[in-house]
Design an enzyme around this catalytic site. Structure first.
Site, PDB file in Angstrom:
ATOM      1  CB  VAL A  73      -0.980   0.031   1.190  1.00  0.00           C
ATOM      2  CG1 VAL A  73      -1.958  -1.123   1.107  1.00  0.00           C
ATOM      3  CG2 VAL A  73      -0.240   0.051   2.527  1.00  0.00           C
ATOM      4  CE1 TYR A 164       2.438   2.529  14.626  1.00  0.00           C
ATOM      5  CE2 TYR A 164       1.940   3.321  16.839  1.00  0.00           C
ATOM      6  CZ  TYR A 164       1.653   2.488  15.775  1.00  0.00           C
ATOM      7  OH  TYR A 164       0.601   1.618  15.858  1.00  0.00           O
ATOM      8  CE  LYS A 168      -0.845   3.134  13.281  1.00  0.00           C
ATOM      9  NZ  LYS A 168      -1.763   2.360  12.409  1.00  0.00           N
TER      10      LYS A 168
END
Length: 262
Positions: A73, A164, A168
């Site tokens: 992806v 991260y 997110k």
């Protein structure tokens, strides 16, 4: 069509569900939950061997409604290919679950450009462009939904987890913004924000610790409910957000974290 798979005529009345990161952890648990409900599911992942193992984990009667497509992806062309594959297999898309992701820890001074790009490309860019590719198809289906897999790290800062958290956190605001954009089309967009969940990724973290039991106890200690979550619990939340029972819910980030962010 491979032997044992349902025809488009046999699939009438079943929802079509596309799940990235569907070969393990939360993504696989979600795929199993949808398949148990009778839905048609296409799971995507980068590793063909893991894809084959994931397919083998389904009950025999479910396998005719579940397919695997190898894809990355992080590449926009691959997100478009996944949507095309799902439409070819099942005639369209009712539900998109963006579960593909990688987790990286480390001080900002140790973060390389290549590692930062990997986190952003898979976690955030992959989610964004999967949505972009699927939206035209989702608009054609009444009651369609997107469920993104975010994280508690996308709601607050975590030590030594800047890349991260950034990725997110982007998913959280992407979810809210896209929910507003697609509301008039009847496409709902929500996300779950799990805390630590016992998945292969978590097991790898624990395996790298000098004492696994001690590391697990420390991980559990920060949760008011006294334990970490399970992939099945996260999958149940995904299934709910994609269901008609959640028809008046959009733009929500649902915490699945044992009270961590309370």
């Amino acid at each position: 069509m491979p032997a044992g798979e349902e025809t488009l005529e046999q699939q009438q009345g079943r929802r079509s569900v596309l799940i990235t990161g569907g070969t393990s952890g939360i993504g696989l648990a979600a795929a199993q939950r949808f398949a148990q409900a009778g839905d048609c599911v296409l799971i995507a992942g980068r590793n063909k061997a893991r894809g084959a193992a994931a397919l083998a984990s389904f009950k025999e009667e479910e396998r005719q409604r579940v397919r695997f497509v190898a894809a990355d992806v992080a590449r926009v062309s691959e997100t478009e290919r996944l949507v095309a594959a799902c439409c070819e297999a099942y005639g369209g898309i009712d539900v998109l679950v963006n579960s593909a992701g990688v987790y990286v820890e480390g001080a900002i001074g140790d973060m390389t450009e290549a590692l930062f790009d990997e986190v952003m490309d898979i976690d955030l860019k992959g989610t964004y462009f999967m949505c972009r590719a699927a939206v035209p198809e989702l608009r054609q289906r009444a009651g369609s939904a997107i469920v993104n897999v975010g994280s508690d790290a996308g709601l607050h800062g975590n030590y030594f987890c800047t890349a991260y958290c950034a990725a997110k956190g982007g998913i959280s605001l992407l979810t809210r913004a896209l929910a507003l954009e697609l509301a008039h089309d009847g496409v709902r967009v929500n996300a779950i924000a799990p805390g630590d969940v016992m998945t292969p990724l978590t097991e790898r973290q624990l395996a790298s610790a000098p004492d696994r039991a001690e590391a697990l106890a420390e991980m559990r200690s920060v949760y008011p409910l006294g334990r970490i979550g399970t992939a099945a619990e996260a999958a149940a939340a995904i299934f709910y957000l994609a269901s008609p029972e959640a028809a008046f819910i959009t733009g929500t980030i649902l915490s699945i974290d044992g009270g961590l962010t309370a």
